[in-house]
Write a protein that holds these residues in place. Structure first.
Motif, PDB file in Angstrom:
ATOM      1  N   HIS A  64       3.358 -10.630  -0.860  1.00 44.56           N
ATOM      2  CA  HIS A  64       2.495  -9.453  -1.017  1.00 44.56           C
ATOM      3  C   HIS A  64       1.036  -9.902  -0.986  1.00 44.56           C
ATOM      4  CE1 HIS A  64       1.962  -5.361  -3.244  1.00 44.56           C
ATOM      5  NE2 HIS A  64       0.910  -5.626  -2.494  1.00 44.56           N
ATOM      6  N   GLU A 143       3.378  -1.740   2.640  1.00 48.37           N
ATOM      7  CA  GLU A 143       3.171  -1.182   1.300  1.00 48.37           C
ATOM      8  C   GLU A 143       2.706   0.253   1.508  1.00 48.37           C
ATOM      9  OE1 GLU A 143       0.274  -2.967  -1.310  1.00 48.37           O
ATOM     10  OE2 GLU A 143       1.308  -2.202  -3.079  1.00 48.37           O
ATOM     11  N   HIS A 155      -4.729   2.618  -2.850  1.00 47.73           N
ATOM     12  CA  HIS A 155      -4.418   3.229  -1.542  1.00 47.73           C
ATOM     13  C   HIS A 155      -5.103   4.593  -1.445  1.00 47.73           C
ATOM     14  CE1 HIS A 155      -1.181   0.333  -0.459  1.00 47.73           C
ATOM     15  NE2 HIS A 155      -1.179   0.174  -1.763  1.00 47.73           N
ATOM     16  N   HIS A 209       4.257   1.880  -6.733  1.00 43.62           N
ATOM     17  CA  HIS A 209       3.286   2.992  -6.642  1.00 43.62           C
ATOM     18  C   HIS A 209       4.044   4.279  -6.920  1.00 43.62           C
ATOM     19  CE1 HIS A 209      -0.326   0.849  -5.448  1.00 43.62           C
ATOM     20  NE2 HIS A 209       0.475   0.035  -4.810  1.00 43.62           N
ATOM     21  N   HIS A 230       4.712  -5.199  -7.618  1.00 48.16           N
ATOM     22  CA  HIS A 230       3.791  -5.493  -8.725  1.00 48.16           C
ATOM     23  C   HIS A 230       4.166  -4.723  -9.993  1.00 48.16           C
ATOM     24  CE1 HIS A 230       1.612  -2.087  -7.023  1.00 48.16           C
ATOM     25  NE2 HIS A 230       1.020  -2.788  -6.097  1.00 48.16           N
ATOM     26  N   ASP A 288      -1.128 -10.368  -4.168  1.00 53.09           N
ATOM     27  CA  ASP A 288      -1.700  -9.048  -3.885  1.00 53.09           C
ATOM     28  C   ASP A 288      -3.210  -9.223  -3.608  1.00 53.09           C
ATOM     29  OD1 ASP A 288      -1.843  -6.322  -3.450  1.00 53.09           O
ATOM     30  OD2 ASP A 288      -1.764  -5.761  -5.563  1.00 53.09           O
TER      31      ASP A 288
HETATM   32 ZN    ZN Z   1      -0.070  -2.107  -4.438  1.00 54.76          ZN
END
Ligand code: ZN
Length: 395
Positions: A64, A143, A155, A209, A230, A288
């Protein structure tokens, strides 16, 4: 004839085994043999590299990552990918899943196509070793864009999409078979059908998310989701009368969990809880990281928006945490410090476990015959002093 290297080190963690006074024979791109020095014959003419009391471990795998050193992987250019790869290699990472962010249809298709081409070229067995300059992208992690707007993190809200098999099919097509992971929010209408479609195309499905309740997350696990993205971040918070997606992830052994182990995204007590629940074998450290990783404080791009980095912490304009600037070597040292586990005990979280998620467990994340010669050379404090990508030293 292929070139042969004999890499000698005080300690080798395969990481299943610990070998003292060990040697790794590398032929071309691959490992030919590994074992104690008194059991492995070094062929005549081999180049001998002696790292003395250093430790050699498999190169790290980051499933990621969005970018580093001012480059965003959504740019999908060979230049951006090479720059990111060089930086990752300085921190021991040798392969990674290039990770998208929610963006416009054109931009996502363009990223999928560009990254797909780069991945296919760099993974080809014929690639000349002089073309290898750093960590290599081995696949794409989508993602989103099928995320819950309430838990979107960084996002952009305008680019979040409703689950759509048509849209996913277009992304997969553009990427030419290089997408390996899809992150979605399982509570969205149509998400479970999309999950099944993704599984039928051979993808691993991560949940994240997400504002999913416990029941909604369990339904996704029943439908074949095997991964939590995550963990704790951008998820409905855990409460003792509403355990939610985190409750499902912590208590279901069918699912592995990503962790951003910078001590900022998740604080150490929650990290210890995660390790107790999942065990090291189901924990995967991820960076990330964003384009601001490896750069001074300032403003950087993530997809088509701006994030601000101050003292290594990335935030969007409205103050949400937005990815990290940590690399896996530091994440591993943090995990050891937060849990009291040794570096070696933590090592599967950045080697064998992510390799398994990507279906590359025979080829990556392990020092064994026929595996790629992806190696990190470490000092006593687990700082990287050299990295090999498919047999080539890149630092
Ligand atoms: Zn994320």
């Amino acid at each position: 004839m292929k070139s042969v290297k004999a890499i000698i080190a005080g300690t080798i963690y395969t990481p299943l085994e610990e070998i003292r006074n060990g040697v790794i024979l590398v032929e071309g791109h691959r490992i030919a043999k590994v074992g104690p020095r008194d059991q492995v014959k070094i062929p005549q003419g081999a180049a001998v590299i002696d790292y003395q009391d250093r430790t050699v471990v498999p190169g790290f795998i980051d499933i990621h990552i969005h970018g580093a050193v001012g480059c965003d992987l959504m740019e999908a250019t060979p230049e951006a990918v090479a720059a990111v790869g060089k930086y990752l290699a300085r921190h021991g990472t040798t392969s990674y899943a290039a990770t998208t962010v929610a963006a416009s249809l054109d931009r996502t298709l363009n990223a999928a196509k560009g990254l797909g081409e780069i991945i296919r070229t760099s993974n080809s067995l014929q690639v000349g070793s002089d073309k290898i300059t750093g960590a290599q992208p081995v696949c794409i992690h989508l993602e989103g864009p099928f995320l819950n707007i309430k838990r979107r993190g960084a996002h952009p809200a305008s680019q979040i999409q409703k689950p759509s098999t048509d849209l996913l099919a277009r992304f997969l097509d553009a990427a030419g078979g290089t997408v390996r992971i899809l992150t979605l929010a399982p509570e969205l209408e149509g998400a479970l059908a999309l999950l099944e479609f993704a599984r039928s195309k051979g993808l691993k499905v991560g949940i994240g998310h997400s504002n999913a309740t416990y029941e909604e997350a369990k339904s996704a696990i029943e439908a074949g989701a095997t991964h939590a993205v995550h963990c704790f971040n951008a998820m409905r918070p855990f409460q003792h009368r509403d355990a939610g997606i985190i409750g499902a992830v912590l208590t279901d052994d069918r699912i592995s969990a990503e962790l951003i182990c910078d001590g900022i995204h998740v604080e150490p007590t929650a990290i210890r809880l995660l390790v107790r629940s999942k065990g090291i074998e189901r924990l995967i450290l991820v960076s990330d990281s964003l384009s601001g990783a490896g750069m001074p404080d300032g403003n950087y791009r993530l997809g088509n928006f701006t994030v601000h980095v101050a003292s290594g912490v990335c935030r969007t304009v409205d103050g949400s945490l937005a990815g990290s600037t940590i690399m896996l070597d530091a994440a591993l040292r943090n995990l050891s410090a937060f849990t009291g586990l040794s570096y070696r005990e933590c090592l599967p979280c950045i080697t064998t476990n992510p390799a398994r998620i990507l279906g590359l467990e025979k080829q990556k994340g392990v020092i064994a015959p026929r595996a790629d010669a992806d190696l990190a050379v470490l000092d006593q404090q687990f700082y990287v002093t050299q990295t090999y990508v498919r047999g080539r030293p890149v630092l």
